[in-house]
Design a protein around this motif. Structure first.
Motif, PDB file in Angstrom:
ATOM      1  N   ASP A  44      -8.147 124.113  15.476  1.00 40.41           N
ATOM      2  CA  ASP A  44      -9.312 124.339  14.690  1.00 40.41           C
ATOM      3  C   ASP A  44      -8.925 123.897  13.025  1.00 40.41           C
ATOM      4  O   ASP A  44      -9.348 123.490  12.411  1.00 40.41           O
ATOM      5  CB  ASP A  44      -9.957 125.649  14.626  1.00 40.41           C
ATOM      6  CG  ASP A  44     -10.598 125.832  15.903  1.00 40.41           C
ATOM      7  OD1 ASP A  44     -10.975 124.697  16.470  1.00 40.41           O
ATOM      8  OD2 ASP A  44     -11.107 127.065  16.227  1.00 40.41           O
ATOM      9  N   ALA A  45      -7.595 124.542  12.861  1.00 45.31           N
ATOM     10  CA  ALA A  45      -6.942 124.286  11.606  1.00 45.31           C
ATOM     11  C   ALA A  45      -6.746 122.712  11.361  1.00 45.31           C
ATOM     12  O   ALA A  45      -7.003 122.283  10.203  1.00 45.31           O
ATOM     13  CB  ALA A  45      -5.496 124.833  11.212  1.00 45.31           C
ATOM     14  N   LEU A  46      -6.129 122.053  12.377  1.00 38.94           N
ATOM     15  CA  LEU A  46      -6.051 120.620  12.277  1.00 38.94           C
ATOM     16  C   LEU A  46      -7.258 119.756  12.288  1.00 38.94           C
ATOM     17  O   LEU A  46      -7.509 119.042  11.497  1.00 38.94           O
ATOM     18  CB  LEU A  46      -5.253 120.285  13.427  1.00 38.94           C
ATOM     19  CG  LEU A  46      -5.049 118.501  13.693  1.00 38.94           C
ATOM     20  CD1 LEU A  46      -4.087 118.085  12.806  1.00 38.94           C
ATOM     21  CD2 LEU A  46      -4.350 118.511  15.256  1.00 38.94           C
ATOM     22  N   PHE A  47      -8.602 120.138  12.779  1.00 37.11           N
ATOM     23  CA  PHE A  47      -9.559 119.653  12.850  1.00 37.11           C
ATOM     24  C   PHE A  47     -10.211 119.888  11.460  1.00 37.11           C
ATOM     25  O   PHE A  47     -10.717 118.915  10.959  1.00 37.11           O
ATOM     26  CB  PHE A  47     -10.770 120.326  13.805  1.00 37.11           C
ATOM     27  CG  PHE A  47     -11.965 119.641  13.999  1.00 37.11           C
ATOM     28  CD1 PHE A  47     -11.960 118.633  15.003  1.00 37.11           C
ATOM     29  CD2 PHE A  47     -13.071 119.925  13.202  1.00 37.11           C
ATOM     30  CE1 PHE A  47     -13.331 117.827  15.098  1.00 37.11           C
ATOM     31  CE2 PHE A  47     -14.078 119.520  13.499  1.00 37.11           C
ATOM     32  CZ  PHE A  47     -14.260 118.356  14.242  1.00 37.11           C
ATOM     33  N   THR A  48     -10.219 120.832  10.864  1.00 34.36           N
ATOM     34  CA  THR A  48     -10.685 121.312   9.503  1.00 34.36           C
ATOM     35  C   THR A  48      -9.864 120.521   8.365  1.00 34.36           C
ATOM     36  O   THR A  48     -10.604 119.971   7.622  1.00 34.36           O
ATOM     37  CB  THR A  48     -10.583 122.802   9.012  1.00 34.36           C
ATOM     38  OG1 THR A  48     -11.144 123.597  10.139  1.00 34.36           O
ATOM     39  CG2 THR A  48     -11.179 123.120   7.771  1.00 34.36           C
ATOM     40  N   SER A  49      -8.687 120.497   8.653  1.00 29.99           N
ATOM     41  CA  SER A  49      -7.873 119.463   7.712  1.00 29.99           C
ATOM     42  C   SER A  49      -8.089 118.036   7.805  1.00 29.99           C
ATOM     43  O   SER A  49      -8.328 117.311   6.710  1.00 29.99           O
ATOM     44  CB  SER A  49      -6.198 119.792   7.927  1.00 29.99           C
ATOM     45  OG  SER A  49      -5.758 118.986   6.993  1.00 29.99           O
ATOM     46  N   THR A  50      -8.279 117.704   8.872  1.00 31.17           N
ATOM     47  CA  THR A  50      -8.737 116.061   9.230  1.00 31.17           C
ATOM     48  C   THR A  50     -10.039 115.735   8.530  1.00 31.17           C
ATOM     49  O   THR A  50     -10.277 114.872   7.843  1.00 31.17           O
ATOM     50  CB  THR A  50      -8.575 115.841  10.718  1.00 31.17           C
ATOM     51  OG1 THR A  50      -7.302 116.126  10.998  1.00 31.17           O
ATOM     52  CG2 THR A  50      -8.865 114.361  10.878  1.00 31.17           C
ATOM     53  N   SER A  51     -11.079 116.998   8.766  1.00 23.58           N
ATOM     54  CA  SER A  51     -12.236 116.546   8.299  1.00 23.58           C
ATOM     55  C   SER A  51     -12.303 116.492   7.075  1.00 23.58           C
ATOM     56  O   SER A  51     -13.159 115.896   6.140  1.00 23.58           O
ATOM     57  CB  SER A  51     -13.292 117.810   9.021  1.00 23.58           C
ATOM     58  OG  SER A  51     -14.566 117.366   8.442  1.00 23.58           O
ATOM     59  N   ALA A  52     -11.440 117.593   6.117  1.00 24.81           N
ATOM     60  CA  ALA A  52     -11.544 117.531   4.738  1.00 24.81           C
ATOM     61  C   ALA A  52     -10.789 116.382   4.216  1.00 24.81           C
ATOM     62  O   ALA A  52     -11.411 115.676   3.274  1.00 24.81           O
ATOM     63  CB  ALA A  52     -10.917 118.870   4.163  1.00 24.81           C
ATOM     64  N   VAL A  53      -9.568 115.885   4.614  1.00 27.39           N
ATOM     65  CA  VAL A  53      -8.982 114.873   4.067  1.00 27.39           C
ATOM     66  C   VAL A  53      -9.795 113.452   4.511  1.00 27.39           C
ATOM     67  O   VAL A  53      -9.933 112.510   3.668  1.00 27.39           O
ATOM     68  CB  VAL A  53      -7.500 114.700   4.706  1.00 27.39           C
ATOM     69  CG1 VAL A  53      -6.877 113.404   4.362  1.00 27.39           C
ATOM     70  CG2 VAL A  53      -6.749 115.962   4.219  1.00 27.39           C
ATOM     71  N   CYS A  54     -10.639 113.554   5.455  1.00 27.24           N
ATOM     72  CA  CYS A  54     -11.317 112.223   5.698  1.00 27.24           C
ATOM     73  C   CYS A  54     -12.777 112.308   5.287  1.00 27.24           C
ATOM     74  O   CYS A  54     -13.742 111.485   5.624  1.00 27.24           O
ATOM     75  CB  CYS A  54     -11.179 112.003   7.159  1.00 27.24           C
ATOM     76  SG  CYS A  54      -9.620 111.774   8.182  1.00 27.24           S
ATOM     77  N   VAL A  55     -12.821 113.578   4.457  1.00 28.78           N
ATOM     78  CA  VAL A  55     -14.208 113.716   3.542  1.00 28.78           C
ATOM     79  C   VAL A  55     -15.162 113.322   4.572  1.00 28.78           C
ATOM     80  O   VAL A  55     -16.365 112.804   4.527  1.00 28.78           O
ATOM     81  CB  VAL A  55     -14.235 112.621   2.565  1.00 28.78           C
ATOM     82  CG1 VAL A  55     -13.346 113.150   1.186  1.00 28.78           C
ATOM     83  CG2 VAL A  55     -13.950 111.287   2.818  1.00 28.78           C
ATOM     84  N   THR A  56     -15.185 114.335   5.897  1.00 27.51           N
ATOM     85  CA  THR A  56     -16.440 114.222   6.666  1.00 27.51           C
ATOM     86  C   THR A  56     -17.216 115.313   6.766  1.00 27.51           C
ATOM     87  O   THR A  56     -18.314 115.197   6.132  1.00 27.51           O
ATOM     88  CB  THR A  56     -15.648 114.258   8.065  1.00 27.51           C
ATOM     89  OG1 THR A  56     -14.682 113.198   8.237  1.00 27.51           O
ATOM     90  CG2 THR A  56     -16.818 113.994   9.267  1.00 27.51           C
ATOM     91  N   GLY A  57     -16.808 116.711   6.961  1.00 25.64           N
ATOM     92  CA  GLY A  57     -17.653 117.550   6.976  1.00 25.64           C
ATOM     93  C   GLY A  57     -17.846 118.300   8.095  1.00 25.64           C
ATOM     94  O   GLY A  57     -18.682 119.287   8.216  1.00 25.64           O
ATOM     95  N   LEU A  58     -17.583 117.817   9.495  1.00 24.09           N
ATOM     96  CA  LEU A  58     -17.668 118.177  10.724  1.00 24.09           C
ATOM     97  C   LEU A  58     -16.693 119.558  10.492  1.00 24.09           C
ATOM     98  O   LEU A  58     -15.698 119.554  10.150  1.00 24.09           O
ATOM     99  CB  LEU A  58     -17.217 117.284  11.871  1.00 24.09           C
ATOM    100  CG  LEU A  58     -18.215 116.252  12.336  1.00 24.09           C
ATOM    101  CD1 LEU A  58     -17.586 115.253  13.169  1.00 24.09           C
ATOM    102  CD2 LEU A  58     -19.522 116.781  12.710  1.00 24.09           C
ATOM    103  N   ILE A  59     -17.234 120.640  11.188  1.00 26.38           N
ATOM    104  CA  ILE A  59     -16.537 121.981  11.249  1.00 26.38           C
ATOM    105  C   ILE A  59     -16.281 122.721  12.462  1.00 26.38           C
ATOM    106  O   ILE A  59     -17.440 122.644  13.306  1.00 26.38           O
ATOM    107  CB  ILE A  59     -16.896 122.847  10.135  1.00 26.38           C
ATOM    108  CG1 ILE A  59     -18.522 123.080  10.308  1.00 26.38           C
ATOM    109  CG2 ILE A  59     -16.985 122.322   8.676  1.00 26.38           C
ATOM    110  CD1 ILE A  59     -19.241 124.125   9.486  1.00 26.38           C
ATOM    111  N   ALA A  60     -15.140 123.065  12.714  1.00 23.03           N
ATOM    112  CA  ALA A  60     -15.041 123.764  14.091  1.00 23.03           C
ATOM    113  C   ALA A  60     -15.244 125.234  13.936  1.00 23.03           C
ATOM    114  O   ALA A  60     -15.558 126.055  14.876  1.00 23.03           O
ATOM    115  CB  ALA A  60     -13.651 123.375  14.733  1.00 23.03           C
TER     116      ALA A  60
END
Length: 430
Positions: A44-60
């Motif tokens: 979940d931490a990796l997913f959040t970081s990826t979503s933030a850096v890739c400026v997405t906004g999907l959240i686990a």
């Protein structure tokens, strides 16, 4: 240093984003970034970081309910780094320190911003940073007028800063809590229009913004700027009309979603209530995405424009032109390659998600995958309940979507030592 010099700009870009994501995931995994009594898995931490850096906004996990002020600040910084690109920020820091920007660094920035040459890159970076501060500053001020009515001044300021950074960088993160996003403010005209204003300017690209500010006349603009502005307006209008026709929402809500679906990911109505027709409209808008050199993702408006023009020109047996300019054949082939790669990524990953999540509706899985590919962040609400393997697939999709499928494909390309030219022969098509 010798190793870095031998790496191509595209590979440096990929490695740089990957390292930022990994660093962010480690920080968000550590307990000092969590609210008291909250545990976060590394996935979940990796997913959040990826979503933030890739400026997405999907959240686990919900950003406000899970992370404390330190964690939320880290997420905001990751969004800013991802939106501007670590190369732009790196060059900016070098300039602030009085250092010189090497040719290699200029090449990496050129790759990151999708430029044609390295000419004037230092001046461009200065302008990009200045424009970012200006737009986000305006966003903070206007957002604060809204949030200050519901929160204490200090907290309202923090929410306003986070929201402005997320909106301008086309990332649908929020720190309002409860997985509500902006639904509580669906009738607030000021916040809706402020968010749309930030999303639109963040999504058309810095080059277009600067050209508009300098020339102030549509006729004087470059071919690129004319295409971006025209396609952005058309997609906004068509998207608004279609969403209003398919959903029981206000015109403001339809306009907001038409804007947000172009890689931002904020929502003012629960998508779980949307019809299949409305979700399909959003899927198309998400797949098209923003414009080159912007903070958004997708196949890009210029690619979509080139595809439409090339199909029309082929059907009428004429040259592929637009705004009294002829589009090169190499760009047409590049546009179709991007479309082909994008569709393959979406189809293959949706297939994997369908195997891993047999109990979830196919359209919801497709929506989630396209949202990840377009670095949008809109969700029907299934993300937190996905398996870890599914989250990793979506994280990988976000990574590809942020860097573009073409960049990911070219990092594996090696020049052949021989270039054999074979005889040409016709093949029946269609």
């Amino acid at each position: 240093m010798l190793f870095i010099k031998k790496i191509s700009p595209g590979r440096i870009l990929v490695l740089g984003f990957a390292l930022v994501i990994l660093l962010g995931s480690l920080l968000l995994y550590l307990p000092f970034t969590h609210n008291e009594g909250i545990d976060v898995s590394y996935v979940d931490a990796l997913f959040t970081s990826t979503s933030a850096v890739c400026v997405t906004g999907l959240i686990a996990v919900d950003t406000a309910d899970t992370f404390n002020v330190i964690g939320q600040t880290i997420v905001a910084l990751l969004i800013q780094i991802g939106g501007l690109g670590f190369t732009s920020l790196g060059v900016g820091l070098i300039l602030l320190a009085g250092g010189k920007v090497s040719f290699k660094e200029r090449l990496v920035v050129k790759e990151a911003l999708n430029l044609n040459s390295v000419k004037g890159i230092v001046k461009l970076i200065k302008s990009v940073l200045f424009l970012t501060i200006c737009f986000e500053g305006i966003g903070v001020l206007l957002s604060f007028l809204v949030f200050s009515k519901d929160y204490p001044p200090v907290k309202a300021l923090g929410i306003s800063i986070f929201h402005s950074v997320a909106a301008f960088n086309n990332s649908g993160f929020d720190i309002l809590g409860g997985l509500h996003n902006l639904i509580p403010y669906q009738q607030n005209i000021l916040l809706n229009l402020t968010t749309c204003f930030l999303i639109i300017f963040g999504g058309i690209g810095f080059l277009v913004i600067m050209e508009v500010l300098l020339k102030r006349s549509f006729k004087k603009l470059s071919f690129h700027s004319k295409v971006v502005i025209t396609m952005s307006i058309i997609l906004l209008i068509v998207g608004t009309i279609l969403l209003k026709a398919t959903e029981d929402i206000t015109w403001l809500g339809a306009f907001f979603f038409s804007t947000s679906a172009r890689t931002a990911g904020f929502s003012t109505y629960p998508l779980s209530t949307f019809t299949n027709a409305g979700l399909f409209v959003l899927i198309i808008l998400m797949f098209i995405g923003a414009s080159p050199g912007s903070t958004g993702g997708g196949i890009k408006t210029t690619t979509f424009y080139t595809l439409i023009k090339s199909v029309l020109s082929s059907a009428t047996n004429q040259y592929c032109t637009g705004f009294k300019r002829r589009i090169p054949q190499t760009l047409i082939l590049k546009a179709f390659l991007i479309l082909f790669l994008g569709l393959n990524i979406v189809c293959f990953n949706t297939f994997l998600l369908s195997i891993l999540e047999p109990n979830i509706d196919f359209l919801d899985l497709l929506f989630e995958e396209v949202s990840a590919f377009g670095t949008v962040g809109l969700s029907t609400g299934i993300t937190p309940d996905l398996k870890d393997s599914s989250k990793i697939i979506l994280a990988f999709t976000m990574f590809i979507g942020r860097l573009s499928p073409l960049t990911m494909a070219t990092i594996w390309a090696f020049r052949s030592k021989t270039n054999i030219r074979y005889a040409e022969e016709s093949l029946p098509i269609g």
